[in-house]
Each structure stands twice: as C-alpha cells, then as structure tokens.
Design a protein around this motif. Structure first.
Motif, PDB file in Angstrom:
ATOM      1  N   HIS A 130       0.825  -1.205   0.000  1.00 53.93           N
ATOM      2  CA  HIS A 130       0.000   0.000   0.000  1.00 53.93           C
ATOM      3  C   HIS A 130       0.867   1.266   0.000  1.00 53.93           C
ATOM      4  N   VAL A 131       1.877   1.298   0.865  1.00 55.01           N
ATOM      5  CA  VAL A 131       2.770   2.458   0.934  1.00 55.01           C
ATOM      6  C   VAL A 131       3.550   2.600  -0.369  1.00 55.01           C
ATOM      7  N   LEU A 132       4.042   1.474  -0.879  1.00 55.04           N
ATOM      8  CA  LEU A 132       4.846   1.502  -2.110  1.00 55.04           C
ATOM      9  C   LEU A 132       4.018   2.009  -3.287  1.00 55.04           C
ATOM     10  N   GLN A 133       2.767   1.555  -3.373  1.00 56.82           N
ATOM     11  CA  GLN A 133       1.907   1.994  -4.475  1.00 56.82           C
ATOM     12  C   GLN A 133       1.608   3.493  -4.379  1.00 56.82           C
ATOM     13  N   ASN A 134       1.298   3.939  -3.167  1.00 54.31           N
ATOM     14  CA  ASN A 134       1.013   5.365  -3.007  1.00 54.31           C
ATOM     15  C   ASN A 134       2.215   6.219  -3.368  1.00 54.31           C
ATOM     16  N   ALA A 135       3.406   5.775  -2.954  1.00 56.12           N
ATOM     17  CA  ALA A 135       4.632   6.505  -3.296  1.00 56.12           C
ATOM     18  C   ALA A 135       4.834   6.540  -4.807  1.00 56.12           C
ATOM     19  N   ALA A 136       4.517   5.419  -5.462  1.00 55.57           N
ATOM     20  CA  ALA A 136       4.710   5.334  -6.919  1.00 55.57           C
ATOM     21  C   ALA A 136       3.822   6.328  -7.657  1.00 55.57           C
ATOM     22  N   ILE A 138       2.903   9.241  -6.480  1.00 55.32           N
ATOM     23  CA  ILE A 138       3.474  10.578  -6.281  1.00 55.32           C
ATOM     24  C   ILE A 138       4.555  10.850  -7.313  1.00 55.32           C
ATOM     25  N   GLY A 139       5.424   9.875  -7.565  1.00 54.19           N
ATOM     26  CA  GLY A 139       6.461  10.056  -8.576  1.00 54.19           C
ATOM     27  C   GLY A 139       7.730   9.313  -8.240  1.00 54.19           C
ATOM     28  N   ARG A 140       8.744   9.497  -9.094  1.00 54.18           N
ATOM     29  CA  ARG A 140      10.039   8.822  -8.870  1.00 54.18           C
ATOM     30  C   ARG A 140      10.643   9.246  -7.523  1.00 54.18           C
ATOM     31  N   ARG A 182      -6.122   4.374  -8.761  1.00 58.52           N
ATOM     32  CA  ARG A 182      -5.029   5.246  -9.201  1.00 58.52           C
ATOM     33  C   ARG A 182      -5.527   6.673  -9.415  1.00 58.52           C
ATOM     34  N   VAL A 183      -6.690   6.775 -10.043  1.00 59.58           N
ATOM     35  CA  VAL A 183      -7.284   8.099 -10.294  1.00 59.58           C
ATOM     36  C   VAL A 183      -7.566   8.813  -8.978  1.00 59.58           C
ATOM     37  N   GLU A 184      -8.134   8.076  -8.008  1.00 60.53           N
ATOM     38  CA  GLU A 184      -8.445   8.674  -6.717  1.00 60.53           C
ATOM     39  C   GLU A 184      -7.181   9.110  -5.981  1.00 60.53           C
ATOM     40  N   LEU A 185      -6.101   8.321  -6.089  1.00 62.81           N
ATOM     41  CA  LEU A 185      -4.840   8.680  -5.443  1.00 62.81           C
ATOM     42  C   LEU A 185      -4.256   9.964  -6.041  1.00 62.81           C
ATOM     43  N   HIS A 186      -4.310  10.087  -7.348  1.00 63.45           N
ATOM     44  CA  HIS A 186      -3.806  11.312  -7.998  1.00 63.45           C
ATOM     45  C   HIS A 186      -4.574  12.538  -7.484  1.00 63.45           C
ATOM     46  N   ARG A 187      -5.896  12.399  -7.321  1.00 61.62           N
ATOM     47  CA  ARG A 187      -6.694  13.518  -6.833  1.00 61.62           C
ATOM     48  C   ARG A 187      -6.298  13.885  -5.402  1.00 61.62           C
ATOM     49  N   ARG A 188      -6.145  12.892  -4.545  1.00 61.06           N
ATOM     50  CA  ARG A 188      -5.771  13.155  -3.153  1.00 61.06           C
ATOM     51  C   ARG A 188      -4.378  13.766  -3.059  1.00 61.06           C
ATOM     52  N   ILE A 189      -3.466  13.306  -3.918  1.00 54.17           N
ATOM     53  CA  ILE A 189      -2.103  13.870  -3.909  1.00 54.17           C
ATOM     54  C   ILE A 189      -2.138  15.338  -4.324  1.00 54.17           C
TER      55      ILE A 189
END
Length: 611
Positions: free
Chosen positions: A6-12, A14-16, A73-80
């Motif tokens: 979960h942490v790794l995916q969220n970090a991914a 965000i970006g490199r 993925r779409v929801e994560l981009h919005r939250r970021i």
C-alpha cells in the motif's frame, strides 16, 4: 506485506521522488508509517534523496504504479493534488506543474487552471517544451469540458507558439489546423481566422515548412475571411505575412506594397506586438532592396517595442536583422557587435533558432575577414543547432557554404561531402533551394580542375538563383555560371555574365562584389584586354580593402601581381605578391585550430605565393 504494498503503491503515484509529508497524508497509516518507510529502505526499494525520498530504480516505481487498479489510481492522484495544494498554499506557483499533473491524471477539471498557470510560467522562462506539454493538456481538458471558445483559441495560440519556439513546426501546423477546424465547425469565424493566419505565418517564414505557394493560398483565404469579419488587426497581420511570402519568393515590389499596407494598419491598431513584427521584417525587405538607411530606421523602432514587450526572442532577432543590413553595407564591426548581443540573449533564453541564426551570420563575417578557422567552428555549431531548431538555411545553404570554404581552404573530400549532404537535404525538404548547393558543387569541381564533372553537375542550361532574394545567394549561384564559362574558355560569355551580375547586385551589397570583379578581370585577360583587366582588379582590390575582406583580397592581389608582370610592372607585381603572402600566412595560422593549415598552403593556387 499488504501495508508495505500500500505504501509503495502510493509513493509510486506521487512520482520517482516523493515528499514523506505527502505520502503520509495520503496513506493514513498513523503510527505504522515510519516503520514501513524503514522497511522499504532496508529492502533497497527506496532511498533518501535530497530533502525527499526516491525509488532506487525507475522500474520499481513503474511496477508498483502498474499494479494499482485504474479507479484507485485516479483517486490517489486527486488526493495527492489536494494534499500538495494544502501543504504548499504559500508557494503554489512553484508547485503548479506537479499539482497540474496529478489533477490531470485524476481526470479532474482543476487541472485546467494549474496547467494554464504552469504553461504560462514555463513560457516566460522559455522552457518551451514544458510549456507545450502544459498547454496541450489544458487544451484537451478545455475542449472536453466545453469551455468558451475564447479560452480554447487562446490555448491553441499558446500551444502553437511554444511548439514553434521549440522548432516543432509540423506539430504547430497540426495544432493550428485543429484550431481552424474547431472554429469552422462552431461557426466561430475569429477562431478559424486565427488558425489560418498562424499556419500561413509558418509557411511564409524561413522555417523547414517554408512554402510560398501554400502560404499565398492560405493568406488570401484568410484575408477574404478577415474582410468578412472586419478585423483590421488581422488584416495587418495578413498583409505582413503576404509581405514575407512575396519577399521570399523574390517579388519585392509586391512585398513592399503589402509591407507598407501592413505598417499603416498596424499603426492604427493598439497591437504593439504586431507593429513590432511588421517593422522587424520590413528591415529585411529594405536590406534586400539595398535601402539600408530605411532598414536601420524601422529596426530601431521595432527594438524599442520588443524591449517594452519583453520579447527576448524577437529582441535577439532584431539584432540579427540589423546586423544583416550592416554586413551587406560593408560595416563588419557593427554587424559583429549586434550579432554578439543577439547571440548572448538567445543563449540566455535557450533559443536554439536564435543561436543558430546569429552564429551563421557571425560565420559570414569571419569568413569574409579571413578568420576561416573560427568561421568553420561557428558554422559547424550553427548547423547542428539549426538542425534541432528547424532552421532550413543552416541545413542547406549554410552547409553548402561551409563545404565550399572547407574545400577552398584545403579539404576537398570533406568539402564535397558537405555540399552533397546539403544537396540531398534540399532535394528532400526544400527543392527550391536546390540551385544553391548545386552551384557550390559545380564551383568545387572547377576548383579541383575537373571540368567534366562540373559540366555534368551544372546541366545544359545556366543555373538560376533561388527565390530567396539575398544578394549573397544570387552571387553564389551566378558565379558558378561565370566560372564554368571561364573554364570552357568562353571569355565573351563569361564577361557578359559577370557584368550582368555586377549590374544586378552592386546596388544591393558590398559583400562578394570584389570576387565578381576578379572573375570579370579573368574574362578580360582571356580576351587579351590587359589594361581593362588591371583596372578591374585595382577596383576590386580597393573594394576588398574598404570592407576588410581578406578572404577575397589575397587572390585579387595574386591576380594583380600576375597581370602586373604581364604588363612589365615588376615592382608593383612583387609588392602585390608580398602583400598577398602576408595575408595567406595570417589565414594559414588561423587554420591550425581546424587542421587545415598544411592543406591550404599546399594548394596549387597558394604555393607560388609562398616561394
């Protein structure tokens, strides 16, 4: 393992590289967060990077990103994006590109605002590729959202400008065609007109897509539409483009008619930028007509406007325009001063087109002054930068000129290779330029003493100058006809060709005129009219000395020495030979840096001077 994933995916997402504050806020793990980051570092998946953390390899990030369901993925981009807005509320401009990216990836309409802000900032900093990315995304979102046509037209124009400044002219034309179609389908004459005008500008100016016929057709279509809408500002721009079209297709009277009309219309409008463009390019027209004082006046006025508008790219171009006028009028020092100012600005804003253009013109001066080694270095860089920027002149005409000078100063093989490359490029991309590299090919064969190859290359009829009305190009092409007639010992024909050329270009330039006069003298010598030949060479010598053209001066002095010997003026012959030898030695010294010193001194037309 699930928490780690979960942490790794969220970090991914965000970006490199990623800010731990952002990651912590979007993962919502509370006390378990720090231990997860520690585990990821121990597993060599992430590592500290400046003030942030980063994936150890981009493939790790890509694998983690691809493992996320698209909806999540779409929801994560919005939250970021929302987290970035909150964390950096006081530094929002700095983070607009990143916020724009995440809102865009989330298919969130808020990306439009941020992409417009980020695109504008990138454009102001001349980061044109980045600006094009932001404006392209903003345009896509605006069209999808059904925004008003004024905004869509503005985004098309901003995207096109960024693409043009990046040298991506084909993509710019596609963008303007899309703008034109979008306007036509919605009955928006103004947007359709803007698309037509922007395309016509690319076709009419000296880009890789330069096409006078297509330009004229597009401009007339746009002019009819502008008369229908009553748009005077558009009419000013269209007449300006028609001026350029007629200028670069050698219809100078028509160019002047439309240029003066464009100037009148531009002065009546409130668009200072359009007025500046008209003035800037009127300078080029006046240079081609040999009206240098008029050229200086209009470019001075244009430069005041470019400074007021803070348009650094066009400010640099104005220095080049004025430099061309000073160069053609024989003032090398002033031209060089202006070109160095233009080059400095172009380098500062990372404008490759401007850098290539200024370096190309600087090399003309160095070649003429006999600083051949330095000129070759500037030429090579101008060609390389021009290729990336889409500057046709550097790929074709200047490559051919470099081939000529390289061969003239010793390296026939490399010179011929460069001329052949230029000829191929002209045939592929700009067929109406073909006569220029072909003329240099003919002259190069004649320089090598290969009359048969020169005749074969030239063909059965004299070469005609290209449509670009610069006297430099006219002389280069017509000299191939003169020199071929001389080699064929058709001295009457060679004399007629030389005199016709002098009559055509003498009112327009002081550059290269001495060389044409030298060839006129060669024709007179062939006709045994030695006194006239001596007078022609004496005049040529004076003209070369006046403008500081050592490139032309030393062969003129060599010819003067020969004819003085024939006229039993041996003291004068020796004096001319001695002066020529000093210039040759100076040029040879400058050729060391490009490895042509010995090759030059061993040429058959140079060796006798050194004895």
């Amino acid at each position: 393992p699930e928490l780690t994933k979960h942490v790794l995916q969220n970090a991914a997402v965000i970006g490199r590289s990623f800010d731990l504050r952002v990651l912590k806020q979007v993962t919502l793990l509370n006390g378990k967060f720090d231990s997860q980051i520690q585990y990821l570092m121990e597993a060599s998946l992430v590592e500290p990077f400046r003030q942030e953390y980063a994936f150890r390899h981009v493939l790790i990030q890509e694998a983690a990103y691809d493992s996320i369901l698209i909806k999540k993925r779409v929801e994560l981009h919005r939250r970021i994006a929302e987290t970035l807005e909150e964390l950096h509320a006081n530094r929002i401009e700095e983070f607009t590109p990143l916020i724009a990216y995440h809102f865009y990836s989330a298919h969130d309409l808020r990306s439009l605002k941020y992409d417009m802000l980020a695109g504008g900032k990138a454009a102001r900093l001349f980061a044109n590729a980045e600006a094009a990315t932001h404006f392209s995304r903003a345009l896509e979102v605006a069209k999808r959202n059904g925004n008003e046509s004024g905004l869509i037209a503005k985004l098309h124009s901003q995207l096109g400008s960024a693409l043009e400044l990046s040298g991506r002219y084909e993509q710019a034309v596609q963008n303007y065609e899309s703008m034109q179609v979008y306007g036509h389908e919605r009955g928006d004459d103004s947007m359709e007109l803007l698309g037509l005008m922007a395309r016509a500008t690319i076709y009419s100016t000296y880009t890789s897509l330069h096409d006078p016929a297509l330009s004229e057709q597009t401009l007339i279509q746009a002019l009819d539409l502008s008369l229908k809408t009553g748009d005077r500002e558009a009419q000013a721009k269209l007449n300006w483009n028609l001026m350029l079209t007629y200028l670069f297709s050698k219809r100078l009277d028509l160019a002047l008619k439309h240029g003066e009309l464009a100037l009148t219309l531009a002065r009546k409008s409130d668009n200072r930028e359009q007025l500046a463009f008209v003035l800037n390019d009127l300078c080029r027209l006046y240079v081609c007509r040999g009206e240098f004082e008029k050229a200086f006046a209009v470019v001075d006025e244009a430069r005041v406007l470019w400074r007021l508008l803070d348009n650094q790219a066009m400010l640099a171009d104005s220095f080049g325009s004025e430099a061309e006028a000073h160069f053609q009028s024989g003032n090398h020092a002033k031209a060089l001063e202006l070109l160095n100012q233009g080059l400095h600005i172009s380098e500062k804003i990372e404008n490759l087109w401007g850098q290539a253009y200024n370096r190309m013109l600087i090399s003309f001066i160095y070649f003429d002054q006999g600083e051949i080694g330095r000129a070759i270095q500037f030429s090579e860089l101008a060609i390389e930068q021009g290729k990336r920027a889409g500057l046709v002149a550097s790929s074709t005409s200047h490559r051919a000129e470099l081939g000529w000078f390289t061969a003239y100063y010793g390296d026939f093989e490399k010179g011929l290779e460069l001329v052949e490359q230029a000829l191929i490029l002209a045939e592929e991309k700009q067929p109406n330029f073909r006569a220029l590299p072909l003329a240099f090919k003919v002259r190069l064969y004649l320089l090598m003493g290969d009359l048969e190859s020169a005749q074969k290359a030239a063909g059965p009829i004299p070469l005609a100058p290209i449509s670009i009305p610069y006297s430099r190009y006219t002389i280069s092409v017509c000299m191939a006809n003169v020199e071929l007639a001389l080699a064929q010992k058709e001295y009457d024909r060679a004399l007629t060709l030389a005199e016709d050329l002098l009559a055509q270009v003498s009112p327009l330039t002081r550059v290269d005129i001495p060389d044409v006069m030298r060839r006129k003298a060669d024709s007179l010598i062939g006709l045994n009219r030695l006194d006239e030949a001596h007078q022609a060479l004496t005049d040529a010598c004076s003209r070369a000395e006046e403008v500081g053209s050592k490139h032309h001066l030393w062969p003129i002095l060599s010819s003067l020495a020969d004819i003085c010997s024939l006229l039993d003026q041996h003291d004068q012959a020796e004096a001319h030979r001695r002066q020529a030898r000093l210039i040759v030695e100076e040029i040879a010294e400058g050729l060391r840096e490009v490895g042509l010193n010995e090759l030059f001194l061993n040429q058959p037309w140079v060796r006798p001077l050194m004895l």
